[in-house]
Each structure stands twice: as C-alpha cells, then as structure tokens.
Scaffold this active site. Structure first.
Site, PDB file in Angstrom:
ATOM      1  N   ARG A 121      65.937 -44.588 -21.097  1.00  0.00           N
ATOM      2  CA  ARG A 121      67.030 -45.560 -21.006  1.00  0.00           C
ATOM      3  C   ARG A 121      66.626 -46.651 -20.004  1.00  0.00           C
ATOM      4  NH1 ARG A 121      67.270 -45.706 -16.173  1.00  0.00           N
ATOM      5  NH2 ARG A 121      69.157 -46.920 -16.390  1.00  0.00           N
ATOM      6  N   GLY A 122      67.531 -47.656 -19.870  1.00  0.00           N
ATOM      7  CA  GLY A 122      67.199 -48.834 -19.063  1.00  0.00           C
ATOM      8  C   GLY A 122      66.645 -49.887 -20.005  1.00  0.00           C
ATOM      9  N   ALA A 123      67.195 -51.099 -19.924  1.00  0.00           N
ATOM     10  CA  ALA A 123      66.891 -52.099 -20.956  1.00  0.00           C
ATOM     11  C   ALA A 123      65.389 -52.369 -21.153  1.00  0.00           C
ATOM     12  CB  ALA A 123      67.659 -53.387 -20.646  1.00  0.00           C
ATOM     13  N   GLN A 167      73.675 -42.351 -13.759  1.00  0.00           N
ATOM     14  CA  GLN A 167      72.329 -42.891 -13.571  1.00  0.00           C
ATOM     15  C   GLN A 167      72.074 -43.277 -12.109  1.00  0.00           C
ATOM     16  OE1 GLN A 167      74.395 -43.686 -16.055  1.00  0.00           O
ATOM     17  NE2 GLN A 167      73.338 -44.304 -17.914  1.00  0.00           N
ATOM     18  N   ASP A 197      71.699 -55.833 -19.309  1.00  0.00           N
ATOM     19  CA  ASP A 197      71.235 -55.398 -20.638  1.00  0.00           C
ATOM     20  C   ASP A 197      71.199 -56.544 -21.636  1.00  0.00           C
ATOM     21  OD1 ASP A 197      72.348 -52.892 -19.233  1.00  0.00           O
ATOM     22  OD2 ASP A 197      71.097 -52.153 -20.861  1.00  0.00           O
ATOM     23  N   ASN A 239      76.265 -55.351 -18.659  1.00  0.00           N
ATOM     24  CA  ASN A 239      75.548 -54.337 -17.879  1.00  0.00           C
ATOM     25  C   ASN A 239      76.394 -53.065 -17.879  1.00  0.00           C
ATOM     26  OD1 ASN A 239      73.228 -53.652 -16.218  1.00  0.00           O
ATOM     27  ND2 ASN A 239      74.667 -53.504 -14.514  1.00  0.00           N
ATOM     28  N   LYS A 240      75.860 -52.040 -17.285  1.00  0.00           N
ATOM     29  CA  LYS A 240      76.507 -50.724 -17.284  1.00  0.00           C
ATOM     30  C   LYS A 240      77.988 -50.816 -16.923  1.00  0.00           C
ATOM     31  CE  LYS A 240      75.132 -47.615 -18.220  1.00  0.00           C
ATOM     32  NZ  LYS A 240      75.324 -47.031 -19.577  1.00  0.00           N
TER      33      LYS A 240
HETATM   34  O1  MRU Z   1      72.797 -46.863 -20.455  1.00  0.00           O
HETATM   35  P1  MRU Z   1      71.592 -47.209 -19.639  1.00  0.00           P
HETATM   36  O2  MRU Z   1      71.274 -46.202 -18.598  1.00  0.00           O
HETATM   37  O3  MRU Z   1      70.410 -47.570 -20.502  1.00  0.00           O
HETATM   38  O4  MRU Z   1      72.058 -48.523 -18.913  1.00  0.00           O
HETATM   39  C1  MRU Z   1      71.164 -49.200 -18.088  1.00  0.00           C
HETATM   40  C2  MRU Z   1      71.784 -50.248 -17.274  1.00  0.00           C
HETATM   41  O5  MRU Z   1      72.883 -50.669 -17.454  1.00  0.00           O
HETATM   42  C3  MRU Z   1      70.909 -50.871 -16.305  1.00  0.00           C
HETATM   43  O6  MRU Z   1      71.568 -51.213 -15.157  1.00  0.00           O
HETATM   44  C4  MRU Z   1      70.328 -52.088 -17.033  1.00  0.00           C
HETATM   45  O7  MRU Z   1      69.753 -51.653 -18.245  1.00  0.00           O
HETATM   46  C5  MRU Z   1      69.298 -52.741 -16.312  1.00  0.00           C
HETATM   47  S1  MRU Z   1      67.792 -51.873 -16.449  1.00  0.00           S
HETATM   48  C6  MRU Z   1      66.715 -52.639 -15.395  1.00  0.00           C
END
Ligand code: MRU
Length: 344
Positions: A51-53, A184, A225, A235-236
C-alpha cells in the site's frame, strides 16, 4: 536497476515474481512474500499487503512486467494490465505506473518498472530537500497515515521530509496519528521513525486537534493519493479533519507528493474516486470485534482536503503555493527536476 536491500524496502523484482513485504504483518514481523501471478498482484494491492500511493505504482508496474511474461496473448496481457490498474481506485500513481509500462517497447516492461522504482528514490530525496525549509528549527509536527519508505519504495514523501529536516539539524518531535481503521500510522510510521531515530509520540486520531493546541504543533505534513489541478487533495481518511483543525489553530498544513500523484486532468477534487472498504474494518479493531455484528458502518478509505486549506504542496519540482490553479499546471510543464543538497 532497482536493488533489493534488507530492511524496509517494500517491493522488488525476483526472477519470476514480484517480491514484497506484507505490510499487514507489521510491526510484529517483516514477512517477505512473492506475488507469482497477476491474481497475487491484484490481491496484494487490494488487501493492502502492499500500500501507499507510489509503492502500489511501482508494485503494479512490476505486476505488468510479470503479466507480459506470463500472458499467452496480447489480449490476455491487456486484460491482466487492466485488472492491476483497477485494483485500487484512488491513488493515481497506480494507473500512471501501469500506463507507463504499457507504453514501453515490447520486452522493455521490466526495465520500465525498474526505472519507476529507481526514479521514485530520487524523487523522494528531491521532495525532502524542498520541504526542509518549511519546518521550524525546533518544535512539534504532526503527520497522518504512512508516507515513509514503506509507502514509496524510496525515502518517503511527507515522512521523508520530516526525517530529512531532522537530519539537517532541526529538533523536531513528531506526533503520529494512529490512522484508523487500519492503523498505518501506528503499525508502520512508528517503525520507520524508530529506524530513523526521530523522536515521536503516537496519538489516537481523535487526539489530533487537542495535540495541536496543547503540544503547540507548528506544522502538519501529510502525503497524497491524488491531487487535482486546483490543489484539492485526496489522502487517507482523516486528513480533511486535520486540515480543518490546523486552519483553526493557524498551523500551516502541507502536502508532500511526487508529480505522479497529480492528476492534471481533474479540475477539482469532486472527480476523485474515493475507495470504500469493507465496513468490518470499522466494526473491528484489527481482528477483535468492536461493534455489534452487522451494525451499519461507513468506511471511506480517503477524503478530499480542499486546496484552500493547504499552505503548500511539495513535489520534486519544488514548493507550489496557492493559487494552485496557476502553480500546479505549471509543474506539468517543467523539465527534469534537480536533485540538490539532500543530507544522507
Ligand atoms: O490506504 P493506504 O495505506 O494505501 O493509504 C496511503 C495514504 O493515504 C498515504 O498517506 C498516501 O498514499 C501517501 S503515500 C506516500
């Protein structure tokens, strides 16, 4: 070529598979796993094992390279790539990376995937370099979700910036939102901050506004994201509330993300698809039941923070300030970014 290195590198290529750290197992264990098929790649992204964009972008890119090798026909390859591209809807980095590999010459898919991950490492360093001056010399900063090496495959975006500022001599104390429902912040960001040796304290999401006031938080920085052309930022879930609370306390609210997270085709955040996940993630705290079985629950994974609440958006091309309708389209036309002065 992207190298596999021991600790918190979340994705890498193996001879006949895509390797990854199963982030669901952290912090209890660093479990290294292999995605050996397109089904495995899609499942790892959808389940948030990866996970993470930017990280799902790199992983998806390797997934397409794997699909090229395993597909019996061009049609099967196209359909495999489409499945990977659609594995999660909000982070634009996934479709961006898949499209980039699809545009590569036939036989060059793996090289393109390596290039995406290698570039992310340089991009993260450049973001950190540009962000350092935004932090106070001494004081508290607050962050949300996870934006470090596990989220990008590189140095991290928002968290990389915090670590770089600390390494540049700023005496920062980081408040980390646990980031419900999947934690996370609690599970991942804490591990990365401990590894980096940056002082930090974990808080529940509901403590963020009080922490801003009582601990005199001087900056909030988060990742993204998907960023629309007017600066609206997905974002999250919980990020929007943080931005509102930061505005109330006159605390600057920053977003750090690579250019690949900007969706220049979207005029504003209304067009961003927000992933909704299983309500059971809300009804339970990890695997322990937290609400009556079947009780109605709403589980959007992301929210959109309006651009007017964001003091600056930091990309590898520099610091964009409002009005974003001017500063963001300008990023699209920049030549290659410069990498300067990043402390090791
Ligand atoms: O659902 P996730 O864990 O993939 O969400 C990630 C986030 O929201 C992060 O803060 C975002 O992707 C930035 S990653 C550098």
């Amino acid at each position: 070529m992207a190298a596999k290195s021991p600790e918190l590198v979340p994705v890498w290529w193996e001879v006949d598979a895509v390797g990854y750290i199963d982030q669901r197992r952290l912090p209890a264990s660093i479990l290294r796993a292999r995605a050996e098929s397109v089904d495995d790649v899609v499942a790892a992204i959808a389940s948030l094992a990866v996970r993470g964009a930017p990280c799902i972008g790199a992983f998806g890119a390797y997934g397409v390279a794997l699909a090229r090798r395993q597909s019996p026909s061009d049609e099967a390859f196209a359909s495999a790539a489409a499945r990977i591209r659609a594995a999660r809807p909000t982070a634009v980095n996934l479709s961006w990376a898949v499209d980039r590999v699809l545009a590569a010459e036939r036989g060059e898919e793996l090289a393109e995937a390596h290039a995406i991950l290698d570039e992310q490492r340089m991009v993260d360093r450049a973001i950190a370099d540009h962000a350092i001056p935004l932090f106070p010399n001494t004081g508290a900063v607050l962050t949300h979700c996870n934006t470090g090496p596990l989220a990008t495959g590189g140095f991290g975006t928002a968290l990389g910036a915090i670590v770089a500022a600390a390494r540049a001599g700023k005496r920062l104390h980081v408040y980390v939102d646990e980031t419900r429902p999947l934690l996370q912040g609690a599970r991942l960001t804490t591990v990365e901050l401990a590894a980096a040796g940056v002082p930090a304290t974990l808080i529940v999401d509901g403590a963020a506004a009080a922490t801003m006031r009582t601990k005199r938080v001087m900056a909030v920085i988060v990742g993204a994201d998907r960023i629309a052309a007017n600066g609206d930022t997905a974002n999250k879930i919980g990020t929007y509330g943080l931005a509102v609370a930061a505005a109330h306390h006159a605390i600057p609210f920053y977003v750090a993300a690579p250019r690949s997270t900007i969706d220049f085709s979207l005029a504003d955040g209304d067009g961003i698809a927000i992933e909704e996940r299983d309500p059971d993630e809300v009804r339970a705290f990890r695997s322990a039941q937290a609400a009556p079985e079947g009780f109605d629950a709403y589980n959007p994974a992301f929210d959109v923070t309006p651009g007017h609440l964001i003091a600056a958006i930091v990309t590898e091309y520099g610091v964009a300030r409002p009005p974003y309708v001017e500063s963001i389209p300008d990023i699209a036309t920049r030549p290659r970014f410069a990498l300067v002065n990043v402390p090791a």
